[in-house]
Write a protein that holds these residues in place. Structure first.
Motif, PDB file in Angstrom:
ATOM      1  N   LEU A   1      41.572  41.537  29.315  1.00  0.00           N
ATOM      2  CA  LEU A   1      42.265  40.261  29.441  1.00  0.00           C
ATOM      3  C   LEU A   1      41.474  39.397  30.425  1.00  0.00           C
ATOM      4  CD1 LEU A   1      44.895  38.830  28.565  1.00  0.00           C
ATOM      5  CD2 LEU A   1      45.982  39.819  30.561  1.00  0.00           C
ATOM      6  N   PHE A   2      41.252  38.155  30.046  1.00  0.00           N
ATOM      7  CA  PHE A   2      40.489  37.232  30.875  1.00  0.00           C
ATOM      8  C   PHE A   2      41.385  36.072  31.281  1.00  0.00           C
ATOM      9  CE2 PHE A   2      37.580  39.524  28.241  1.00  0.00           C
ATOM     10  CZ  PHE A   2      36.511  39.814  29.075  1.00  0.00           C
ATOM     11  N   LEU A   3      41.581  35.903  32.582  1.00  0.00           N
ATOM     12  CA  LEU A   3      42.385  34.809  33.112  1.00  0.00           C
ATOM     13  C   LEU A   3      41.439  33.792  33.741  1.00  0.00           C
ATOM     14  CD1 LEU A   3      45.205  36.875  34.860  1.00  0.00           C
ATOM     15  CD2 LEU A   3      45.116  36.029  32.512  1.00  0.00           C
ATOM     16  N   TRP A   4      41.441  32.588  33.186  1.00  0.00           N
ATOM     17  CA  TRP A   4      40.553  31.516  33.649  1.00  0.00           C
ATOM     18  C   TRP A   4      41.402  30.493  34.402  1.00  0.00           C
ATOM     19  CZ3 TRP A   4      35.514  32.421  32.890  1.00  0.00           C
ATOM     20  CH2 TRP A   4      35.166  33.358  31.917  1.00  0.00           C
ATOM     21  N   TYR A   5      41.301  30.473  35.724  1.00  0.00           N
ATOM     22  CA  TYR A   5      42.112  29.542  36.505  1.00  0.00           C
ATOM     23  C   TYR A   5      41.412  28.195  36.604  1.00  0.00           C
ATOM     24  CZ  TYR A   5      39.241  31.019  40.524  1.00  0.00           C
ATOM     25  OH  TYR A   5      38.206  31.309  41.366  1.00  0.00           O
ATOM     26  N   VAL A   6      42.204  27.134  36.446  1.00  0.00           N
ATOM     27  CA  VAL A   6      41.673  25.777  36.355  1.00  0.00           C
ATOM     28  C   VAL A   6      41.257  25.234  37.717  1.00  0.00           C
ATOM     29  CG1 VAL A   6      42.286  23.400  35.744  1.00  0.00           C
ATOM     30  CG2 VAL A   6      42.823  25.273  34.192  1.00  0.00           C
ATOM     31  N   SER A   7      42.071  25.448  38.740  1.00  0.00           N
ATOM     32  CA  SER A   7      41.719  24.974  40.080  1.00  0.00           C
ATOM     33  C   SER A   7      41.986  26.080  41.088  1.00  0.00           C
ATOM     34  CB  SER A   7      42.514  23.720  40.448  1.00  0.00           C
ATOM     35  OG  SER A   7      43.813  24.070  40.863  1.00  0.00           O
ATOM     36  N   LYS A   8      41.478  25.886  42.290  1.00  0.00           N
ATOM     37  CA  LYS A   8      41.677  26.912  43.323  1.00  0.00           C
ATOM     38  C   LYS A   8      43.159  27.133  43.609  1.00  0.00           C
ATOM     39  CE  LYS A   8      41.232  23.821  47.287  1.00  0.00           C
ATOM     40  NZ  LYS A   8      40.537  23.539  48.517  1.00  0.00           N
ATOM     41  N   TYR A   9      43.985  26.138  43.332  1.00  0.00           N
ATOM     42  CA  TYR A   9      45.423  26.267  43.556  1.00  0.00           C
ATOM     43  C   TYR A   9      46.081  27.182  42.528  1.00  0.00           C
ATOM     44  CZ  TYR A   9      44.371  22.332  46.542  1.00  0.00           C
ATOM     45  OH  TYR A   9      43.812  21.535  47.504  1.00  0.00           O
ATOM     46  N   ASP A  10      45.414  27.402  41.408  1.00  0.00           N
ATOM     47  CA  ASP A  10      45.939  28.283  40.365  1.00  0.00           C
ATOM     48  C   ASP A  10      45.513  29.729  40.561  1.00  0.00           C
ATOM     49  OD1 ASP A  10      47.125  26.104  38.911  1.00  0.00           O
ATOM     50  OD2 ASP A  10      45.100  25.566  38.253  1.00  0.00           O
ATOM     51  N   LEU A  11      44.616  29.977  41.489  1.00  0.00           N
ATOM     52  CA  LEU A  11      44.136  31.341  41.730  1.00  0.00           C
ATOM     53  C   LEU A  11      45.284  32.268  42.132  1.00  0.00           C
ATOM     54  CD1 LEU A  11      41.945  33.476  41.995  1.00  0.00           C
ATOM     55  CD2 LEU A  11      41.431  32.569  44.274  1.00  0.00           C
ATOM     56  N   HIS A  12      46.201  31.806  42.973  1.00  0.00           N
ATOM     57  CA  HIS A  12      47.332  32.654  43.401  1.00  0.00           C
ATOM     58  C   HIS A  12      48.183  33.063  42.205  1.00  0.00           C
ATOM     59  CE1 HIS A  12      46.401  32.095  47.578  1.00  0.00           C
ATOM     60  NE2 HIS A  12      46.425  30.783  47.433  1.00  0.00           N
ATOM     61  N   THR A  13      48.393  32.141  41.282  1.00  0.00           N
ATOM     62  CA  THR A  13      49.180  32.464  40.094  1.00  0.00           C
ATOM     63  C   THR A  13      48.438  33.476  39.228  1.00  0.00           C
ATOM     64  OG1 THR A  13      50.225  30.290  40.146  1.00  0.00           O
ATOM     65  CG2 THR A  13      50.345  31.492  38.069  1.00  0.00           C
ATOM     66  N   ALA A  14      47.135  33.312  39.070  1.00  0.00           N
ATOM     67  CA  ALA A  14      46.340  34.268  38.285  1.00  0.00           C
ATOM     68  C   ALA A  14      46.392  35.662  38.924  1.00  0.00           C
ATOM     69  CB  ALA A  14      44.898  33.785  38.174  1.00  0.00           C
ATOM     70  N   GLN A  15      46.295  35.725  40.246  1.00  0.00           N
ATOM     71  CA  GLN A  15      46.373  37.015  40.938  1.00  0.00           C
ATOM     72  C   GLN A  15      47.754  37.636  40.777  1.00  0.00           C
ATOM     73  OE1 GLN A  15      45.122  35.518  44.750  1.00  0.00           O
ATOM     74  NE2 GLN A  15      43.032  36.254  44.477  1.00  0.00           N
ATOM     75  N   PHE A  16      48.796  36.805  40.838  1.00  0.00           N
ATOM     76  CA  PHE A  16      50.152  37.311  40.625  1.00  0.00           C
ATOM     77  C   PHE A  16      50.284  37.895  39.213  1.00  0.00           C
ATOM     78  CE2 PHE A  16      53.953  36.004  38.247  1.00  0.00           C
ATOM     79  CZ  PHE A  16      54.813  36.992  38.690  1.00  0.00           C
ATOM     80  N   ILE A  17      49.782  37.188  38.203  1.00  0.00           N
ATOM     81  CA  ILE A  17      49.880  37.659  36.822  1.00  0.00           C
ATOM     82  C   ILE A  17      49.159  38.993  36.676  1.00  0.00           C
ATOM     83  CG2 ILE A  17      49.182  37.181  34.438  1.00  0.00           C
ATOM     84  CD1 ILE A  17      49.700  34.170  35.097  1.00  0.00           C
ATOM     85  N   LYS A  18      47.988  39.113  37.268  1.00  0.00           N
ATOM     86  CA  LYS A  18      47.238  40.372  37.222  1.00  0.00           C
ATOM     87  C   LYS A  18      48.036  41.500  37.860  1.00  0.00           C
ATOM     88  CE  LYS A  18      43.057  42.710  38.591  1.00  0.00           C
ATOM     89  NZ  LYS A  18      41.838  42.740  39.332  1.00  0.00           N
ATOM     90  N   ARG A  19      48.566  41.267  39.062  1.00  0.00           N
ATOM     91  CA  ARG A  19      49.358  42.303  39.747  1.00  0.00           C
ATOM     92  C   ARG A  19      50.600  42.668  38.935  1.00  0.00           C
ATOM     93  NH1 ARG A  19      48.331  38.967  44.122  1.00  0.00           N
ATOM     94  NH2 ARG A  19      50.489  38.269  44.107  1.00  0.00           N
ATOM     95  N   PHE A  20      51.242  41.656  38.356  1.00  0.00           N
ATOM     96  CA  PHE A  20      52.441  41.924  37.567  1.00  0.00           C
ATOM     97  C   PHE A  20      52.111  42.809  36.366  1.00  0.00           C
ATOM     98  CE2 PHE A  20      54.844  41.110  33.761  1.00  0.00           C
ATOM     99  CZ  PHE A  20      56.088  41.542  34.166  1.00  0.00           C
ATOM    100  N   LEU A  21      51.077  42.456  35.614  1.00  0.00           N
ATOM    101  CA  LEU A  21      50.730  43.243  34.427  1.00  0.00           C
ATOM    102  C   LEU A  21      50.340  44.664  34.802  1.00  0.00           C
ATOM    103  CD1 LEU A  21      48.815  40.581  32.339  1.00  0.00           C
ATOM    104  CD2 LEU A  21      51.015  41.636  31.776  1.00  0.00           C
ATOM    105  N   GLU A  22      49.588  44.841  35.874  1.00  0.00           N
ATOM    106  CA  GLU A  22      49.229  46.192  36.322  1.00  0.00           C
ATOM    107  C   GLU A  22      50.475  46.977  36.704  1.00  0.00           C
ATOM    108  OE1 GLU A  22      44.714  45.184  37.890  1.00  0.00           O
ATOM    109  OE2 GLU A  22      46.362  45.186  39.343  1.00  0.00           O
TER     110      GLU A  22
END
Length: 142
Positions: A110-131
């Motif tokens: 799965l590849f999560l491409w965050y649009v701005s640095k402000y979206d990085l926290h959401t991408a990290q949350f999604i990764k942690r949630f799925l794991e």
């Protein structure tokens, strides 16, 4: 019994290797050659969608027609999304389509491409949630 789980990659959108023709929805590489749909499978944007119309419009244009995975979670901030999904799991009110999505990438990258640095926290949350989800709810072999 150990289950091999998916690898989740988080990258900034400016490193996304393909461009898209917005009218046709077709992707192509840097040399202009078409990219098969199979290569796009598992690629999702993580971008802002909210009340600020200008910011939402900008994020929508930057996500290169990838589905915005952040919209799969209710809430505006990563913390609010975490609280809401936790509550949904406790009360067993999780959307079945969301669970189907979680299952569909259990064994695929799965590849999560965050649009701005402000979206990085959401991408990290999604990764942690799925794991967490894949570990907490393993596939049972029957």
């Amino acid at each position: 019994m150990s289950e091999k789980m998916s690898k989740i990659h988080i990258n900034p959108m400016n490193l996304f290797p393909y461009d898209v023709n917005r009218q046709s929805g077709n992707y192509f590489d840097r040399n202009g050659k078409p990219v098969p749909d199979e290569l796009i499978r598992g690629h999702y944007a993580v971008a802002y969608e909210g009340r600020d119309v200008r910011l939402s419009s900008w994020a929508w244009k930057q996500r290169k027609e990838l589905t915005n995975l952040a919209t799969y979670f209710d809430g505006t901030s990563a913390e609010e999304k975490r609280q809401i999904i936790w509550h949904q799991f406790q009360t067993r009110t999780v959307n079945r389509y969301f669970l189907r999505f979680c299952e569909s990438f259990r064994h695929e990258p799965l590849f999560l491409w965050y649009v701005s640095k402000y979206d990085l926290h959401t991408a990290q949350f999604i990764k942690r949630f799925l794991e967490w989800y894949w570990k907490e709810y393993p596939v049972s072999e029957q």
